[in-house]
Design an enzyme around this catalytic site. Structure first.
Site, PDB file in Angstrom:
ATOM      1  N   ASN A 146       0.844  -1.194   0.000  1.00  0.00           N
ATOM      2  CA  ASN A 146       0.000   0.000   0.000  1.00  0.00           C
ATOM      3  C   ASN A 146       0.879   1.245   0.000  1.00  0.00           C
ATOM      4  OD1 ASN A 146       0.820   0.467   2.703  1.00  0.00           O
ATOM      5  ND2 ASN A 146      -0.954  -0.641   3.510  1.00  0.00           N
ATOM      6  N   ASP A 198      -4.621  -8.239   1.525  1.00  0.00           N
ATOM      7  CA  ASP A 198      -4.761  -9.699   1.551  1.00  0.00           C
ATOM      8  C   ASP A 198      -5.611 -10.164   0.372  1.00  0.00           C
ATOM      9  OD1 ASP A 198      -3.337  -9.724   3.881  1.00  0.00           O
ATOM     10  OD2 ASP A 198      -5.016 -10.245   5.178  1.00  0.00           O
TER      11      ASP A 198
END
Length: 326
Positions: free
Chosen positions: A206, A276
């Site tokens: 991220n 995830d």
């Protein structure tokens, strides 16, 4: 975008994908309640617990997401001989995840306990070890991975949450071993050790993790993200990078091209578990032979569904098929 090819893939290919998830395994526990007053013992809120739940976290959540999508999943990592591990194993058995790679140690099973009131997290307790993993335990971990690679895997996913499984040495060994067997490696990066992922095929990170490695943090803009990703790819010898950009979608950055994919989320509710989901679905796409661009598109769809839910969430094939039909 070839949506028909994606629909055919979901209908016909996911059950053939053989994927091994390795790295940091954890259990997420939630206690839900209402804050009624401030304690007389200390200036802290009192939460009257009304319900609780347990979910798979870290690499276990990636394995769970893959199992829900119908893949043949196995998992390897370190756990303790405790009740938290018993809960993990029970869930692995329930979802059909091969847990033969669990290495039992004297460390506690990594567990995160969250106290929730309404949709807000009030407090978190972490059960985890500080000491390094013993050499003999790491040797058993690597032995299991080597045995699984001999069984013809389609993809290996490394889940790194800085809990000890993913050291520079272990990641280097895993990546080299996978490449010797012609197996692609996808890394879910939730730690800050970029050096661990040298030669990885894909790293999912991220913007927060990207900015931690930069001298000057960047804004969440396309050109800046692309430039930063190329810098990190060169510096750490990473072949491709997938940058998740929250409400702005994600970018698949390769040596000679960058594909920006806008989010389809109606509402950003909780980013927990978004990387995830991206890692799981993209790894499944690679395992099933989809081109990376189509895999990234499908992974972005999955993430858009996850961030609209509270806590970790596993997207089903039916949900993805429905989103493709819209």
């Amino acid at each position: 975008m070839d949506k028909q090819r994606l629909r055919d893939f979901l209908a016909e290919k996911t059950g053939q994908c053989k994927i091994l998830v390795v790295g940091d395994i954890m259990l997420d526990k939630y206690y839900y309640g209402e804050v009624t007053r401030i304690s007389g013992e200390a200036p802290v809120p009192i939460t009257r617990v009304e319900s609780s739940s347990e979910k798979l976290g870290g690499g276990a959540n990636i394995a769970y997401s893959l199992a829900v999508l119908g893949c043949k999943v196995s998992i390897a990592g370190f756990v303790g001989k405790d009740s938290h591990c018993e809960s993990l194993v029970e869930k692995f058995n329930h979802y059909g995840i091969d847990a033969g790679g669990l290495i039992y140690t004297d460390r506690p099973t990594t567990t995160k306990v969250r106290i929730m009131s309404g949709n807000q997290q009030m407090f978190r307790l972490d059960f985890e070890a500080k000491q390094d993993i013993e050499l003999q335990d790491m040797a058993r971990f690597e032995q299991y991975i080597g045995e699984k690679l001999s069984e013809s895997l389609d993809c290996v996913i490394i889940s790194d949450h800085a809990n000890g499984a993913c050291t520079d040495a272990s990641c280097s060994w895993i990546i080299e071993k996978c490449h010797n067997h012609g197996v692609p490696v996808v890394v879910d990066m939730s730690a800050a050790s970029w050096v661990n992922y040298r030669n990885a095929d894909y790293v999912v990170a991220n913007l927060k993790r990207i900015n931690k490695e930069l001298l000057q943090p960047i804004e969440n803009e396309r050109a800046a993200v692309e430039k930063a990703c190329h810098y990190l790819m060169r510096k750490f010898h990473i072949k491709n990078l997938i940058a998740t950009r929250s409400q702005k979608g994600m970018a698949l950055v390769r040596e000679n091209e960058t594909i920006h994919i806008s989010t389809v989320a109606q509402e950003l509710f909780d980013v927990l578990g978004a990387t995830d989901a991206v890692t799981a679905v993209f790894g499944m796409a690679l395992a099933g032979g989809l081109p990376p661009a189509l895999g990234a598109y499908l992974a972005n769809l999955a993430a858009s569904r996850v961030v609209a839910r509270l806590g970790t969430y596993a997207v089903t094939r039916e949900e993805l098929e429905g989103m493709l039909a819209q």
